[in-house]
Design an enzyme around this catalytic site. Structure first.
Site, PDB file in Angstrom:
ATOM      1  N   SER A 294      22.924  -7.051  20.816  1.00 25.83           N
ATOM      2  CA  SER A 294      23.712  -5.662  20.760  1.00 25.83           C
ATOM      3  C   SER A 294      23.720  -4.984  21.937  1.00 25.83           C
ATOM      4  CB  SER A 294      23.408  -4.992  19.620  1.00 25.83           C
ATOM      5  OG  SER A 294      22.028  -4.076  20.080  1.00 25.83           O
ATOM      6  N   ASP A 295      24.656  -4.163  22.302  1.00 23.76           N
ATOM      7  CA  ASP A 295      24.443  -3.461  23.416  1.00 23.76           C
ATOM      8  C   ASP A 295      23.355  -2.293  23.140  1.00 23.76           C
ATOM      9  OD1 ASP A 295      24.444  -2.316  26.030  1.00 23.76           O
ATOM     10  OD2 ASP A 295      26.541  -2.315  26.229  1.00 23.76           O
ATOM     11  N   TRP A 296      23.140  -1.554  24.093  1.00 24.79           N
ATOM     12  CA  TRP A 296      22.003  -0.429  23.927  1.00 24.79           C
ATOM     13  C   TRP A 296      22.526   0.409  22.518  1.00 24.79           C
ATOM     14  CZ3 TRP A 296      17.572   0.720  27.129  1.00 24.79           C
ATOM     15  CH2 TRP A 296      16.856   1.938  26.745  1.00 24.79           C
ATOM     16  N   ALA A 297      21.615   0.324  21.333  1.00 22.29           N
ATOM     17  CA  ALA A 297      21.872   1.149  20.278  1.00 22.29           C
ATOM     18  C   ALA A 297      23.282   1.085  19.750  1.00 22.29           C
ATOM     19  CB  ALA A 297      21.395   2.596  20.621  1.00 22.29           C
TER      20      ALA A 297
END
Ligand code: NOJ
Length: 761
Positions: A294-297
């Site tokens: 995933s991307d950050w959060a």
């Protein structure tokens, strides 16, 4: 007797367990067999742990962290609940976290260590958009190799690059990180970068100087509405299939081992929860067998998108959609076990994700030697080496684009001249490092002043004229510009008055583009435009050297200033590269990978647009597709760039006038270096599918070649077009090659060229 048998039983149990836990370390087995052996031993918690990635914490080399998330991460690490960490760097730090994973957890599964190695690690190359301007695939590959060698010497084995997002909107700050607006060029560069980081074949990942790459951001992040960071993306399938996806497919075909999804929603569905993108296309149609991070959060952010009620639902949707690893949402680690136990997430999906993650770890050789990137001696030798500096200097020179050169102001004479150098960026040793440079130190770039000082035959005087920013300049803080202090103008004017040539270095600070750096104007920030105009009044012999991470719109300068050099943010060797170009020791050959607008109102602007029904002013009235206040063409088109020499194109020819589908179209053109210098030219081939079942763009780049010619020399340049270049995707993602008339255009940029046509039967 009883006691004895219990002891014996325990001994037997421990030995069997050891044999079992070690079985996956047997190198004679295939990767898939080794994954099977390991998976059989893993608890659900340990499987979920592999899907969890944490950002680094720095205390690992000292006493165990106390308090806050650091303590929690440390605890999770020891339990085997962490599969990867990002932004841990340096042999000592990486060794420390890896030691915990390998020696303190039950199964000893090594971590994969990720880092944003985007345009170099410590020795920095130009920003990716600048590198794209070189159109030099070998050089771009080499640049990624240098980055990989430094990162791997620092303990890192996985980069979050290349970013292969196509973008047509200069307002978006992250255009600096991509390869520009064109899917064909973008695909070639994606391939070069992936192979540079990883090597040409999968086995190359086993080497200690390669790292796993990551194609990001899947997908369509570059189409954020109004260029505003993280914004909604709403595009049709024609754009998705023909413009957004091709570079991702090219990265996949080049063997990229990971993908990162994106922050944006795409047509209502967050990319992170998008099963159509991740399961149907990436893992289905394309058969990708690496993993998706995933991307950050971005898993948690699906709550903000209004796509999930809470963290639990977000986790469920992300796993269902094929997001294999959770970067810093803390959700998989907290929610997935119960989601599986409650029957809400199918264990098969968890198993599939874990297999993918383990596969890449095996391919990197981490199970065979978890500390293979942790060699102190190599770290010392490789990082910042002379060879790496030479390589990034070469890349930097190749990335420079000459936009204008009237009155033959350039190249500068090497002696007997007084040169006034003006602009605070000329003396800046941090800004040229660009935006993605977390492993590098401030003040480590060669400034333009330092670069020009190497040429001692002239008198060089410097005045900054004005500061560009006030306050701190960092990766995370909003920049504040100097909009009031012009106290240095007078001194700058004084040195300009008596100079033969004025070199002005103006533009954006390195931290003005990149993530979270969208702009609503594309001008020279602060008081720079005013400074430029003031200097022009006293001496119009100006060479404007631009530093920027995106196309700028500079109508005044484009009209008035006789020489303009696009020098982006060129990295560690920036000043040397610029000086060598200004003095003619390097003849520039870069070509723009994005259109430069006349003003921001034209954005998004791109060369491969579709015709409207009213493309020209045939009836001499207002009812045609245009603006009433500015021309509709860009200031500088895609593919544009000058040289100190000149090139002539002649005799465009095709081997036939009509072809069957399976036949190859052979195109050739004569190129002559008709000027006074040896030089390089990027010969560009565009096509237009004149009429098709879907409207096709007015031009599409389908071939290019970087040709080196001595002055006076002529070469025949040839291209081959096949079905791979002549087709397009329909709205269901089917690739079609349709019979009909095709136009072929060959020239030195997207706006000019010789033309021919052929029929496809
Ligand atoms: C967010 C960015 O969008 C992504 O490109 C990057 O790799 C991660 N942060 C990790 O730093």
């Amino acid at each position: 007797m009883k006691i004895k048998s219990i002891t014996l039983f325990m001994l037997f149990a421990i030995t069997t367990m050891n044999a079992q836990t070690k079985s996956h370390l047997d190198k004679t087995k295939t990767t898939e067999e080794r994954i099977d052996l390991l998976m059989k031993q893993m608890t659900l918690e340990e499987k979920v742990g592999q899907m969890n990635q944490y950002n680094g914490f720095w205390e690992v080399t000292g006493p165990a962290p106390k308090g806050g998330t650091a303590e929690l991460k440390y605890e999770h690490l020891k339990k085997g609940w962490v599969g990867s960490m990002l932004t841990v760097r340096g042999v000592e730090q990486v060794r420390a976290v890896q030691k915990i994973a390998v020696e303190q957890t039950r199964l000893g599964i090594p971590l994969i260590i990720g880092f944003d190695v985007i345009h170099g690690y410590k020795t920095l190359s130009p920003i990716p958009l600048a590198e794209a301007a070189s159109w030099d695939l070998e050089a771009i590959k080499k640049s990624a190799q240098v980055a990989a060698s430094e990162a791997s010497a620092s303990g890192i084995n996985w980069t979050f690059g290349p970013m292969v997002d196509i973008s047509r909107d200069a307002r978006w700050g992250r255009v600096m990180e991509g390869a520009g607006e064109d899917p064909f060029l973008g695909s070639k560069i994606a391939e070069a970068r992936v192979k540079g980081f990883q090597g040409d074949k999968r086995e190359d990942l086993l080497k200690d100087n390669t790292i796993a790459a990551c194609a990001k951001h899947f997908a369509a992040y570059g189409f954020a509405e109004s260029g505003k960071e993280y914004n909604t993306v709403d595009i049709g399938n024609a754009t998705l299939y023909n413009t957004v996806l091709p570079p991702f497919k090219a990265a996949k075909d080049a063997g990229v081992r990971t993908f990162m999804n994106s922050f944006n929603i795409l047509n209502g569905i967050p990319a992170t929860g998008n099963s159509f993108l991740q399961r149907d296309i990436l893992k289905g149609k394309w058969n990708f067998d690496g993993f998706v991070i995933s991307d950050w959060a971005s898993i948690r952010e699906m709550i903000n998108h209004g796509f999930a009620q809470d963290g639990k639902e977000a986790s469920q949707k992300a796993v269902d959609a094929g997001s294999d690893m959770d970067m810093e949402s803390y959700l998989y680690v907290n929610e997935l076990v119960s989601l599986v136990n409650e029957g809400k997430v199918d264990i098969k999906k968890v198993d599939d994700a874990v297999r993918r993650i383990l596969r890449v770890k095996f391919e990197l050789g981490l199970f065979d030697d978890p500390f293979k990137y942790c060699d102190k001696k190599r770290e010392k030798e490789v990082i910042g080496s002379k060879a790496n500096n030479d390589a990034v200097l070469d890349m930097a020179r190749k990335s420079i684009v000459l936009l204008k050169n009237e009155r033959k102001l350039l190249p500068l004479k090497k002696s007997g001249q007084k040169i006034a150098l003006i602009g605070s960026l000329a003396n800046d040793k941090t800004s040229p490092l660009g935006s993605w440079r977390i492993a590098s130190d401030d003040n480590t770039a060669v400034s333009v002043l330092e670069g020009m000082q190497q040429y001692k035959g002239n008198q060089l005087v410097f005045e900054k004229g004005a500061d560009l920013t006030v306050g701190k300049t960092t990766f995370v803080d909003e920049l504040v510009f100097n909009t009031t202090d012009k106290s240095g103008f007078e001194a700058a004017k004084n040195i300009a008055k008596t100079a033969d040539v004025v070199v002005m270095v103006l533009g954006e600070h390195g931290f003005q583009s990149g993530e979270g750096r969208s702009r609503t104007s594309l001008d020279l920030p602060g008081v720079q435009q005013e400074l430029l105009e003031e200097i022009y009044k006293v001496n119009p012999n100006i060479v404007l050297v631009l530093n920027n991470g995106r196309p700028l719109a500079l109508p005044w300068a484009s009209e008035k200033i006789p020489a303009i050099v696009e020098a982006w943010h060129l990295g560690t060797q920036s000043g040397n590269a610029i000086a060598q170009v200004l003095y003619g020791d390097y003849n520039p050959s870069g070509k723009l990978p994005m259109s430069f607008p006349r003003n921001i109102g034209q954005c998004p602007i791109y060369y491969n647009f579709h015709n409207t029904g009213r493309p020209t002013n045939a009836d001499k009235n207002v009812f045609w597709s245009h603006y009433t206040d500015v021309e509709k063409t860009p200031q500088f088109p895609f593919g544009f760039g000058l040289s100190y020499t000149s090139f002539e194109y002649k005799n465009l020819s095709l081997d036939k006038s009509s072809y069957k589908k399976e036949e190859k179209v052979k195109v050739s053109v004569e190129l002559t270096n008709s000027g006074d210098f040896d030089g390089k030219e990027v010969v560009q081939l565009y096509i237009r599918d004149v009429a098709a079942s879907l409207s096709r763009p007015v031009k599409e780049l389908k071939g290019f070649e970087l040709v080196e010619l001595k002055k006076g020399e002529t070469k025949l340049v040839t291209f081959t077009l096949s079905n791979d270049e002549l087709g397009f995707y329909d709205n269901d993602g089917n690739y079609l090659v349709e019979p009909g008339t095709f136009k072929v255009m060959v020239g030195g940029n997207s706006d000019i060229g010789l033309e021919s046509i052929f029929e496809l039967k």
